[in-house]
Design an enzyme around this catalytic site. Structure first.
Site, PDB file in Angstrom:
ATOM      1  N   SER A  48       0.849  -1.189   0.000  1.00 47.93           N
ATOM      2  CA  SER A  48       0.000   0.000   0.000  1.00 47.93           C
ATOM      3  C   SER A  48       0.879   1.230   0.000  1.00 47.93           C
ATOM      4  O   SER A  48       1.988   1.223   0.535  1.00 47.93           O
ATOM      5  CB  SER A  48      -0.920   0.016   1.224  1.00 47.93           C
ATOM      6  OG  SER A  48      -0.295   0.681   2.296  1.00 47.93           O
ATOM      7  N   LYS A  49       0.367   2.256  -0.634  1.00 51.65           N
ATOM      8  CA  LYS A  49       1.157   3.485  -0.776  1.00 51.65           C
ATOM      9  C   LYS A  49       1.546   4.049   0.581  1.00 51.65           C
ATOM     10  O   LYS A  49       2.541   4.734   0.723  1.00 51.65           O
ATOM     11  CB  LYS A  49       0.344   4.535  -1.534  1.00 51.65           C
ATOM     12  CG  LYS A  49       0.425   4.345  -3.015  1.00 51.65           C
ATOM     13  CD  LYS A  49      -0.070   5.571  -3.736  1.00 51.65           C
ATOM     14  CE  LYS A  49      -0.279   5.205  -5.189  1.00 51.65           C
ATOM     15  NZ  LYS A  49      -0.860   6.237  -5.981  1.00 51.65           N
TER      16      LYS A  49
END
Ligand code: GLU
Length: 498
Positions: free
Chosen positions: A259-260
Site C-alpha cells: 500500500s502506498k
C-alpha cells in the site's frame, strides 16, 4: 501453427494511473524477458480509456519508468510498429469494427435497460433466495426488428455478449496456475460496448490482443477472473486464444498487500531511493520466478537468456527490502567506476555537492571516489553523506561524539598529533599521494610513542569531521593539499587554541 510454434508476441498493457507500480514493473519484466528469451517481440500498449487518469503526463510516467529500468519495447508508443497505434484511445475504430462483426454473427445484442432498472432488479434479486447472479437477460429476447426500431429511434443502449447456452465449462491451461475451469452458465451477458460507444475493458483488451497477434498474455492474477470472460469474447470473434500466464500478488515484508501508505510502490520512488535499474530488474524478476531456486544475482543478459514461464511460481511473492538493499549493494560493488559515476551523479548534484557539468568535465577524478565507497554502499543515496567532506572547504562540521572521543579525551595527545601531521601534510617534498603521506604519518607512532589509532583517528576527525569515514588517505589524495592543511589548522585552532 500452435501457439508454441508461432513467434512470441507479448505485451505489457498498463493503464496510466500516475505511477509505474512495482507490480506492473514486475509484469513488464516478465513479458520483456520472455520476449528476449524466445526471440519474440515485446509490445507496450497504453490502456488509456479512462479519461480522468489518462493524461499525457501519466503516460509519460509509464514511459519514463520503463526507460528508467532499461526495458526497451520493440513496438509501442514513440517507437511505432506494424500493429499500431499502441494507445487504446486511438484504436476505437477497431473496436467498432469488431462489434460490427459480432453483430453480423448475432453474438451480441443491444440492451436498453436503464441504470435505474438494472439497479432495481439487482436490489430485488439480492433480497431473494438465490441472490444476484448477473444481468437477467431480459433484452436478449427482443426481436431483431424491434431492436433496430428502438435503435433507429435513438433509444440509448449498450451491447452485450450473447453468452452461448449450454456452453459447458470454460477451460484453459494457465502457464502458472495450471488447468483452470470456470462454469459458463454463471457468466453474465457482459457489456462489451457502453451507451456512449466506448468499449469495456474486457472487450478492448481482447480486440487489441487479437489484432496485435499476441501469443501469450502474461499479467497479474487480479485479472484471472476476467480471463474466462475474455475467452468467451475470443470465441465469439472466432479468434485463437493465446496462452495465459497469471502472476501472483506481491506482498510487503509484513505479508500484507502493498500500500502506498506503508510501502514505496512506484518505480520512480525506488529509483529516487538510490536503487540501480539493474538491481531492481534482478530483484523484481525473482518475485515469482527463479533461475534454479538458488541463484540470486542474475544479470540482465542471463535473465534474458534463461527466462521461462515454467519457472514462475504461483506462490505469493514477498518484497523483502533487506534483500533488495543487499542486492543493490552487490550491484554497486560490481558496476565499476565509470558506470557508478553516471548513476550517482544526480544524487551528488541534488545534494548540492557539485554540478553535472563539473562531473562531465572531471569524470576521471570522480571515478576515483568509487573505491572509497563501493564496498560499503547499499544505495546511491548514501553517497552524498559519505563523500560530502571531500567537497567541503576549510570549514567542516564536526561530529560531537567523534570530537570528544578522539580529540578531547584525556591523555590522547591529539593536539600534539595534529601539529605533527599538519607539518607532514604541508611538506611539499612529500608527494601528494596516498602511500607516501600515509607511511610518513605512520612513522609518528614510534616517534611520539602512541598507538597508530591515536595518530590516525584525530586526523580523520580533523579532515572529515567524523571518526567514521571512507579510507582516509585514499580520500586525502583526492583533495587539494591547501584545503587539507587548512582543515588541520582550523581544527587545531578550534579545539586547542582557545
Ligand atoms: N490495463 C490493465 C491493467 O493495468 C492490464 C490489462 C491486461 O494485462 O490484460 O491492469
Amino acid at each position: 501453427m500452435t501457439d508454441q510454434q508461432k513467434p512470441v508476441r507479448v505485451r505489457f498493457a498498463p493503464s496510466p494511473t500516475g505511477e509505474l507500480h512495482i507490480g506492473g514493473a514486475r509484469t513488464a519484466i516478465f513479458n520483456w524477458a520472455f520476449a528476449r528469451a524466445t526471440g519474440g517481440t515485446f509490445i507496450l500498449r497504453i490502456e488509456d480509456t479512462d479519461p480522468e487518469r489518462s493524461t499525457e503526463e501519466n503516460k509519460q510516467v509509464i514511459l519514463r519508468g520503463m526507460r528508467g529500468l532499461g526495458l526497451a519495447w520493440d513496438e509501442g508508443p514513440e517507437v511505432g510498429g506494424d500493429f499500431g497505434p499502441y494507445l487504446q484511445t486511438q484504436r476505437f475504430n477497431t473496436y467498432t469494427a469488431a462489434l460490427e462483426r459480432l453483430k453480423e454473427k448475432g453474438a451480441v445484442y443491444p440492451c436498453f435497460c436503464t441504470k435505474e432498472e438494472l439497479d432495481a432488479k439487482r436490489a430485488a434479486a439480492e433480497k431473494s433466495e438465490g441472490g444476484y447472479s448477473g444481468y437477467d437477460r431480459s433484452c436478449r429476447g427482443i426481436s431483431a426488428e424491434e431492436a433496430q426500431r428502438r435503435i433507429d429511434a435513438g433509444e440509448p443502449h449498450v451491447w452485450r455478449l450473447r453468452v452461448p447456452e449450454n456452453h459447458g465449462p470454460i477451460e484453459f491451461d494457465d502457464a502458472v496456475y495450471g488447468h483452470m475451469s470456470f462454469p459458463a452458465d454463471v457468466m453474465d451477458d457482459m457489456i462489451l460496448v457502453r451507451t456512449d460507444g466506448s468499449p469495456t475493458y474486457n472487450f478492448a483488451v481482447v480486440c487489441d490482443d487479437t489484432n496485435m497477434g499476441i501469443t501469450h498474455v502474461i499479467r497479474g492474477d487480479d485479472h484471472l477472473s476476467n480471463t474466462p470472460r475474455q475467452i468467451l469474447i475470443y470465441e465469439a470473434l472466432g479468434k485463437e486464444i493465446p496462452t495465459f500466464a497469471h502472476l501472483s500478488m506481491i506482498l510487503g515484508s509484513d505479508g500484507r498487500k502493498l500500500s502506498k501508505r506503508r510501502n514505496a510502490t512506484s518505480v520512480e520512488q525506488y529509483l529516487k531511493m538510490g536503487y540501480l535499474p539493474d538491481a531492481l530488474v534482478n530483484f523484481l524478476a525473482l518475485l515469482g520466478w527463479s533461475l534454479d531456486g538458488d541463484t540470486t544475482i542474475i544479470p540482465r543478459d542471463v535473465l534474458c537468456e534463461n527466462f521461462s514461464l515454467e519457472r514462475i511460481t504461483k506462490k505469493d511473492a514477498i518484497l523483502d527490502e533487506v534483500k533488495l538493499d543487499w542486492m543493490n549493494g552487490e550491484y554497486i560493488k560490481n558496476m565499476g567506476a565509470e558506470a557508478w559515476v553516471d548513476a550517482v551523479a544526480p544524487f551528488l548534484v541534488e545534494a548540492g555537492l557539485t554540478t553535472q557539468d563539473e562531473i562531465d568535465a572531471k569524470h576521471a577524478w570522480y571515478e576515483k571516489l568509487y573505491p572509497l565507497v563501493a564496498e560499503r554502499m547499499k544505495r546511491l543515496t548514501e553517497a552524498p553523506e559519505k563523500l560530502a567532506f571531500v567537497f567541503a572547504g576549510t570549514e567542516i562540521e564536526y561530529d560531537e561524539k567523534s570530537v570528544q572521543k578522539n580529540l578531547l579525551k584525556e591523555g590522547c595527545r591529539a593536539d600534539e598529533v595534529l601539529r605533527e601531521v599538519r607539518a607532514i601534510l604541508a611538506d611539499e617534498s612529500i608527494a601528494w599521494e596516498c602511500d607516501p603521506l600515509q607511511d610518513t604519518v605512520a612513522e609518528l607512532a614510534e616517534k611520539l610513542d602512541l598507538k597508530k589509532k591515536l595518530i590516525f583517528q584525530p586526523i580523520r576527525v580533523a579532515v572529515t569531521g567524523s571518526q567514521v569515514s571512507p579510507p582516509l588517505f585514499e580520500a586525502i589524495e583526492l583533495m587539494e593539499r591547501d584545503v587539507v592543511v587548512a582543515r588541520m589548522d582550523a581544527c587545531i585552532q578550534k579545539f586547542f587554541e582557545n
